[in-house]
Design a protein around this motif. Structure first.
Motif, PDB file in Angstrom:
ATOM      1  N   VAL A   1     -46.174  80.711  72.025  1.00 26.91           N
ATOM      2  CA  VAL A   1     -45.184  81.796  71.964  1.00 26.91           C
ATOM      3  C   VAL A   1     -44.862  82.113  70.503  1.00 26.91           C
ATOM      4  O   VAL A   1     -44.744  83.274  70.116  1.00 26.91           O
ATOM      5  CB  VAL A   1     -43.894  81.412  72.736  1.00 26.91           C
ATOM      6  CG1 VAL A   1     -42.790  82.444  72.506  1.00 26.91           C
ATOM      7  CG2 VAL A   1     -44.177  81.260  74.222  1.00 26.91           C
ATOM      8  N   HIS A   2     -44.784  81.059  69.666  1.00 31.18           N
ATOM      9  CA  HIS A   2     -44.477  81.241  68.244  1.00 31.18           C
ATOM     10  C   HIS A   2     -45.551  82.089  67.570  1.00 31.18           C
ATOM     11  O   HIS A   2     -45.267  83.045  66.863  1.00 31.18           O
ATOM     12  CB  HIS A   2     -44.368  79.877  67.566  1.00 31.18           C
ATOM     13  CG  HIS A   2     -43.676  79.921  66.262  1.00 31.18           C
ATOM     14  ND1 HIS A   2     -42.388  80.352  66.112  1.00 31.18           N
ATOM     15  CD2 HIS A   2     -44.091  79.605  65.010  1.00 31.18           C
ATOM     16  CE1 HIS A   2     -42.029  80.294  64.850  1.00 31.18           C
ATOM     17  NE2 HIS A   2     -43.055  79.853  64.151  1.00 31.18           N
TER      18      HIS A   2
ATOM     19  N   GLY B   1     -45.585  85.706  69.005  1.00 33.18           N
ATOM     20  CA  GLY B   1     -44.439  86.438  68.473  1.00 33.18           C
ATOM     21  C   GLY B   1     -44.678  86.898  67.045  1.00 33.18           C
ATOM     22  O   GLY B   1     -44.438  88.064  66.699  1.00 33.18           O
TER      23      GLY B   1
ATOM     24  N   VAL C   1     -39.042  92.273  69.513  1.00 32.64           N
ATOM     25  CA  VAL C   1     -39.287  91.300  70.593  1.00 32.64           C
ATOM     26  C   VAL C   1     -40.153  90.176  70.039  1.00 32.64           C
ATOM     27  O   VAL C   1     -39.913  88.994  70.286  1.00 32.64           O
ATOM     28  CB  VAL C   1     -39.951  91.984  71.820  1.00 32.64           C
ATOM     29  CG1 VAL C   1     -40.376  90.938  72.848  1.00 32.64           C
ATOM     30  CG2 VAL C   1     -39.012  93.014  72.432  1.00 32.64           C
TER      31      VAL C   1
ATOM     32  N   SER D   1     -38.917  86.287  69.718  1.00 31.25           N
ATOM     33  CA  SER D   1     -39.625  85.172  70.360  1.00 31.25           C
ATOM     34  C   SER D   1     -40.122  84.174  69.318  1.00 31.25           C
ATOM     35  O   SER D   1     -40.163  82.974  69.577  1.00 31.25           O
ATOM     36  CB  SER D   1     -40.779  85.664  71.239  1.00 31.25           C
ATOM     37  OG  SER D   1     -41.426  86.734  70.664  1.00 31.25           O
ATOM     38  N   SER D   2     -40.436  84.653  68.097  1.00 33.71           N
ATOM     39  CA  SER D   2     -40.823  83.705  67.039  1.00 33.71           C
ATOM     40  C   SER D   2     -39.657  82.823  66.627  1.00 33.71           C
ATOM     41  O   SER D   2     -39.805  81.614  66.455  1.00 33.71           O
ATOM     42  CB  SER D   2     -41.308  84.481  65.806  1.00 33.71           C
ATOM     43  OG  SER D   2     -42.653  84.754  65.895  1.00 33.71           O
TER      44      SER D   2
ATOM     45  N   SER E   1     -38.736  80.392  69.736  1.00 30.16           N
ATOM     46  CA  SER E   1     -39.725  79.305  69.889  1.00 30.16           C
ATOM     47  C   SER E   1     -39.751  78.432  68.638  1.00 30.16           C
ATOM     48  O   SER E   1     -39.873  77.212  68.716  1.00 30.16           O
ATOM     49  CB  SER E   1     -41.108  79.912  70.152  1.00 30.16           C
ATOM     50  OG  SER E   1     -41.477  80.767  69.071  1.00 30.16           O
TER      51      SER E   1
END
Ligand code: HEM
Length: 157
Positions: free
Chosen positions: A27-28, A31, A69, A73-74, A77
């Protein structure tokens, strides 16, 4: 405080689960690809390298969801990854440098977003627009380089 966070039951559950940790790492990366990718496309458009057939403000509207977004998310996460070794990360200079550069890069991105409608009206793109777009690209490259140096210089991650 950071040691207490690092040893919280929910954090140790992340740290000891390859699946969970791996998921947050994916996810990181996704993102930051979305966030940095969208910002660099806009910066390259300002520099006249990409997208010359629509106003910058129209491009900003299209890219805004990918930028923020992705960034959200970065950060989310990244924080979860950070908690697993919080006590070490908070004293790791390359990590603190990374976060500092990310803050500068986000400020530059926000200034660009706010200024594009004025730049669209201008007969020619003002010099500050070019300088800001170049600075933004350099800051994100520096943030990623600092991030990659964290495990290399500290053994963390
Ligand atoms: C949007 C801005 C960000 C960018 C561009 C970014 C970039 C990166 C990159 C490229 C890596 C991989 C480094 C490597 O393993 O070689 C990474 C890992 C990591 N990032 Fe970020 N990051 C961002 C935001 C954050 C934030 C806000 C935090 C924490 C609050 C954070 C915490 C971490 C941690 C803990 C790792 C290590 C994960 C591991 O390798 O096990 N990041 N980041």
């Amino acid at each position: 405080m950071w040691q207490a966070l690092q040893h919280a039951a929910w954090v140790e559950a992340i740290a000891t689960s390859r699946g969970l940790y791996g998921l947050f790492l994916v996810v990181h990366y996704c993102g930051l690809f979305s966030c940095v990718g969208a910002i660099v496309v806009l910066d390259l458009s300002i520099l006249g390298v990409a997208n010359r057939h629509q106003p910058l403000s129209a491009l900003v509207r299209q890219l805004r969801p990918w930028t923020w977004v992705g960034f959200g998310s970065s950060v989310g996460s990244g924080f979860l990854l950070f908690t697993t070794k919080a006590g070490s990360y908070v004293t790791a200079t390359p990590f603190l440098v990374k976060l500092f550069i990310v803050v500068l890069a986000v400020v530059a991105a926000l200034i660009v977003e706010r200024r594009v409608s004025t730049w669209d009206q201008a007969p020619a793109l003002p010099l500050p627009a070019t300088v800001l777009a170049l600075l933004s690209i350099v800051l994100w490259l520096a943030a990623i380089l600092a991030a990659v140096e964290v495990p290399a210089l500290t053994g963390l991650g």
